[in-house]
Design an enzyme around this catalytic site. Structure first.
Site, PDB file in Angstrom:
ATOM      1  CB  ILE A 221      -0.960   0.013   1.208  1.00  0.00           C
ATOM      2  CG1 ILE A 221      -1.835   1.287   1.165  1.00  0.00           C
ATOM      3  CG2 ILE A 221      -0.236  -0.115   2.533  1.00  0.00           C
ATOM      4  CD1 ILE A 221      -2.941   1.302   2.235  1.00  0.00           C
ATOM      5  CB  SER A 222       0.973   4.233  -2.160  1.00  0.00           C
ATOM      6  OG  SER A 222       1.013   3.571  -3.397  1.00  0.00           O
ATOM      7  CB  ALA A 223       4.189   6.514   1.395  1.00  0.00           C
TER       8      ALA A 223
END
Length: 297
Positions: free
Chosen positions: A131-133
């Site tokens: 999951i992206s930052a």
């Protein structure tokens, strides 16, 4: 003073702005000097997009290791609202609408149990995916904001645990359509469970939000054309089906590249012509087939 980070960090910091360490700054500047493309500037004194070194100036009595520990434990942030406020404070985004939707959709519902949900770095979610930052989610939401108005259609390719798809759904509302496409069935099932716990649950129930198992490189023609397309993995080149499914007047945000990647902003004009610009350097997992992604998993 030079600050040395572990060499493995640049490999593991996926789905974030490219970790430009001090010794790498010359490489980036040399590469960009031959191009006139505009790049979004990093915050003041920021050396790594995943680790805000500019925070080191806030309290000179804290050692580097203490700052590292604070960063990787989420800076002590225990609330979703606190995460959003920190991103605003450090100039990651300015849009009040983006702040509103990120406060509405609690990131903690979309990350694995036991991980620091509000730390500004990507998280592994299994199946060789991340999951992206939060800073990347905020940046992409702001880039797509004008194409996520009520009643519009949005596509999230590589939707993972469903966080950004849920944000899209809240922005386009019940009269719009938000579609997530993910080729790992287990992640699709998990994302639906996550969304059902979130503020986007009514939109999932009424059908304006949906998540599907599929090859995101092919888009999702059933709900096309899309006003907004987001791709959460890096493609060697932009897949033609995504160009085709982008509505005239629409915008796509997609990381492109292999070792060196840029976040590309693709605008389709009313006459169907395409304009592409580079927003910033990033590092994402590759956009690939399901079998390739699960290899060695």
């Amino acid at each position: 003073m030079k600050i040395r980070m572990p060499t493995t960090y640049a490999v593991t910091a996926y789905a974030c702005r490219y970790p430009t360490l001090l010794r790498r700054r010359s490489l980036i500047s040399t590469a960009s000097s031959s191009s006139t493309r505009r790049r979004r500037p990093l915050p003041p004194r920021a050396v790594s997009p995943a680790f805000p070194f500019y925070l080191l100036t806030a309290n000179p009595f804290l050692s580097v290791m203490e700052w590292l520990q604070r960063f990787f434990s989420g800076h002590g942030i225990t609330k979703n609202k606190g995460m959003v406020e920190q991103l605003q404070r450090y100039g990651v985004f300015k849009s009040e609408k983006v702040a509103e939707v990120m406060e509405t959709i609690d990131r903690a519902l979309f990350v694995p149990d036991g991980t620091p949900a509000y730390a500004d770095n990507p998280m592994p979610i299994g199946y060789n995916a991340t999951i992206s930052a939060p800073h990347m989610h905020a940046m992409c939401l702001e880039l797509l904001e004008n194409n996520l108005q009520p009643g519009m259609h949005a596509l999230d390719v590589g939707s993972g645990t469903g966080y950004l798809t849920a944000c899209f759904a809240v922005m386009v509302g019940p009269q719009g359509r938000a579609v997530g496409v993910e080729h790992i069935p287990e992640l699709v099932a998990q994302s639906i469970t996550n969304i059902e716990k979130s503020a986007a649950a009514p939109l999932l129930k009424d059908g304006s939000l949906s998540v599907h198992v599929g090859d995101g490189r092919l888009g999702w023609p059933d709900a096309a054309p899309y006003d907004a397309i987001h791709v959460g993995a890096a493609a060697p080149e932009i897949p033609k089906p995504l160009f085709d499914q982008l509505k005239p007047g629409g915008r796509m945000v997609i990381p492109v590249g292999n070792l060196f990647q840029d976040l590309r902003v693709v605008d389709k004009n009313a006459d169907g012509t395409i304009k592409v610009r580079s927003e910033t350097s990033v590092r994402y997992v590759p956009l690939t087939s399901r079998d390739a992604q699960l290899r060695n998993y």
